[in-house]
Design an enzyme around this catalytic site. Sequence first.
Site, PDB file in Angstrom:
ATOM      1  CG  ASP A   1      -1.822   1.178   1.296  1.00 21.81           C
ATOM      2  OD1 ASP A   1      -2.384   1.516   0.249  1.00 21.81           O
ATOM      3  OD2 ASP A   1      -1.965   1.761   2.380  1.00 21.81           O
TER       4      ASP A   1
ATOM      5  CB  THR B   1      -1.251   6.026   2.455  1.00 22.93           C
ATOM      6  OG1 THR B   1      -1.619   6.729   1.272  1.00 22.93           O
ATOM      7  CG2 THR B   1      -1.278   6.969   3.639  1.00 22.93           C
TER       8      THR B   1
ATOM      9  CG  ASP C   1      -1.100   2.156   7.198  1.00 21.71           C
ATOM     10  OD1 ASP C   1      -1.820   1.989   6.186  1.00 21.71           O
ATOM     11  OD2 ASP C   1      -0.669   3.265   7.547  1.00 21.71           O
TER      12      ASP C   1
END
Length: 796
Positions: free
Chosen positions: A305, A307, A540
Site C-alpha cells: 500500500d 500510504t 496499515d
Amino acid sequence: MPGDERTTTPRLEQGLSAADVAQRVAEGRTNDVPPRASRTVWDIVRSNVFSRINAIFAVLLAIVLSTGYLIDGMFGLLIIANSVVGMVQELRAKRTLDALSIVGQAKPRVRRGGATTELAPNEVVADDVIEIGPGDQIVVDGKVLAGDGLEVDESLLTGESDPVGKHLGDHVLSGSYVVAGVGAYRATKVGREAYAARLAEEAGKFTLVNSELRRGIDRILRFITFLLVPAGALSIYNQLSGDQALPDALRGMVAALVPMVPEGLVLMTSIAFAVGVIRLGRRQCLVNELPAIEGLARVDVVCADKTGTLTENSMRLAEVHPLGKIEVPPEQVLAALAALDTRPNPSIAAIARDYPERPGWEPTAVAPFSSARKWSGGSFANHGDWVLGAPDVLLEEGSAERDEAERIAGRGLRVLLLGRADGPVDRPQAPGRVTAVALIVLEQRVRPEAKATLDYFAKQGVSVKIISGDNAASVGAVAGSLRLPRSTEPVDSRTLPDAPDHFADAVERTSVFGRVTPEQKRSIVHALQRRGHTVAMTGDGVNDVLALKDADIGVAMGSGSPASRAVAQIVLLDNSFATLPYVVGEGRRVIGNIERVSALFLTKTVYSVLLAILVGVPGLIGMDVLPYPFLPRHVTITGWFTIGLPAFVLSLAPNNERARPGFVTRVMRTAVPAGVAASAACFASYLLAREGQQPNYIDQIHASTAALITLMTVALWVLAMIARPYVWWKWALVAGMAALSALMFVLPLTRELFLLDPGGYTETLVALGCAAVGILLVQLGWRISGRVAGTALSDR
C-alpha cells in the site's frame, strides 16, 4: 443484577465506576483470555526434554552403562544438549514474543467514570462501555449503545466481505472490525465466552504448524523410520548372534543404532526459528505466526500500500484551489466537515490542523468516510449538503475540474474534491450530482528508506506492486520518484477487466494500481496466487485487512489500525518499510541453512543404515558374523566433528538465497549419494584392514580405526561441499573440524581414551585410499543426480 439493563442504562455515558469494575473483577467477569504470546515455560520444558529422540537415546544409554563402559555412553550428552540448547533458545524467543506482543496488541478505548482511557484487552470487564472508530477491532462481544454511520466488517468470522450496518441495540462480535463511522458498545460477553476468544488463544502460539519446512522434515523422518526398523533389527540380530562377549555385542549394537537417528535435525530447526524470532525482535518486528519467517523467504511478489508504507502516514495541507464561483468560503465548509469526524483519517486530520475554528453548523446527516465509496460528507441545516472525496469518483469523466485534479495528482500529490451534493448525504443514492467547489491538495512525504528497500527487492528478483486507493496518477508519480519498474504506466483499477484470466493478465504486467477498493486488493492478491506466485501484502489501514488476511504473508505497520495488526502474521512495530528486507533475509537464512544441515544429518543416517546392513548381511547368509566396526565412542566423535558442531554454526549463518520448492527432493539427492558412497568406502576399508581373518583384539582395533579414518575423511569432504559458497569463517570451520579430527588419531591421550590405533603406515594409506575412492563416488553420485533433476544442494 450486574449487567441488567435497568442498572446500566442510566450510566451509559459515564461508563462503569471504579467500584463497578472491582465488583466484576471479584465476580470473575473479566476478559481473561491469555494475550497473544508464546507457549508456557512448562510446555517448552516438556517438549524439549520428553521427546521421542531423547527417549530412544535414554534406552540406548542405559544399555551401554549396563556393560560398565562409561565412556561409550558419551552420546548420552546429546540428551542434555538437545534439551538445554532447545530450551534456552525457545525461552529467549518466548521472552521476545511476550514483550513484543504486549507492545503490539490492540488497546480498546474504554469509558469509565466519565473518562476514556486505553486499556489492555484483558483489563476489560463485563458491562464496560467501549468506544470504536474506523480500523478498531471488536475485542469482546457486545451490544451497540451509540452509532454514527457505524459499519462493521465481519468477514474474519463469516467470510462475507460486505460491511454490516450497526444501529442502536444491534449485537457486535469479537473478531470483527469497524470500517466506517464511530460508536460505542457495551461488553456483554467477555473472556472465553466471547465469540472469537478460542481463535485468539490459538493464533499467537509459538508453533511451526503449516510450515512447508516442517512438513518436509516430517516426511524425511517418516522415510528414516522405515529404514531404521529393518536395519536396526538386523544389527541387533547380528551383534547378539555372534561369538562376541555380551558387553561387546551390546556396545556394537548401540554403536550401530545411535547414528541412525538424526538427533539434531529437529533441534536445529527449532533453534533456527527461535533465533530468527530473537533477531527480528531486536528490530522491533513482531512475528505473530512463526511460519511467516519461512514464508517470506518464498515470496516473489510484494504488494505494498502506498500510504503508510512508501509514504509517511501523516499529511500536510498544501493548497485549497477554488473552482468557479464560491458562495460559502471553502475553509468554513472544511472546518465543519472536519468537526464531524471524531476519529479522523490522515487527510481529515491534516485539514483539521489548518482549520481548527469550528463554524458551529448543525449537522442533520453524516456520511462517514469509507474506503469502498471513497468519500465522506455532511448535511447542515441552512448550510447545504457537502461531500469531500476523490475527484475521479465524484465528478464525471471529461469534466474540466476532474482534468485539473488529474494534472495536480500527476505531481505525486493527493487531491480531494470539496463539492456540494444535490441532497442529504445519507440518502441511498447519495451523493447524486456533485457541484465542484474546490480542490484540496495534500502533500505526502516519501519515506527515506523506501527507495533502498525497493532496490533490494529488485536485486533479489522480487516484484513489487503498489496497490493504493489514491488516484492512479498520484500513486504512479510517487512510484516513479522511487524508480519502480513500469511505474510510468499506472492503472486505474476501475478499468481492470472482469474476466478472471484477463484480470490476472493485467495484474501480472502492471506495477502500479490506483483507486483500488478493499475487495479489489484481495482480488489482486488472489490473481497473483492463481498464477503461482507467493504474495506478501503490506499495509496499515482498515482497507488493507482483506488483502492482508488472504495474502500468503500479511505485514502490518505498528501504527496501523488494530484490525490490520490483528490479521497480519508480521507487524513492523517501528513502522519502517526498511525492516522488511531483514525479515526476508531471516526467512532465507532459516530455510537455506536448515536445508544444508538436513543434508549433513541425513547423510549420516544413510551411511549408518547401509553400514549396518553391509555388516549384518554376511551373518544372514551363513558366513562368519562381522562385529560392528565402531564403538559408541567412535560414532560420538564422528558426529561431533563432521555434523554436530558444523551444523550448529551453519544453521545460524547468513544466507540470502531465495527459497525454492522441492526441499525434500533436493536434500535426499544430496544425502543418499553421499551416504551410499561413505558406507561403501568405510566397509571396504574395514574388510581390507581385517584381511578376511578372525582378528584378535589389537587387529580389530586396527580395522576399526582404519574404517573410522575413511568414514571421517569422506564425511569431512561432504561437509566441505555443503558449506559452499566459502567465506573466511567457513574455511576456518572446515579446517578446524579437519584438524580436530586428525588430532584424535595423533594425540596419545585421545588414542588411548577412544581406542584408536591405525597400525602401520600401510593400513593408514589403505584407509585414505578408500576415502579417496569414496570422495570420487560422492562427486559422481551428485553429478548424476544433478543431471537427472537439476542442481543438487551440494552444487550451490
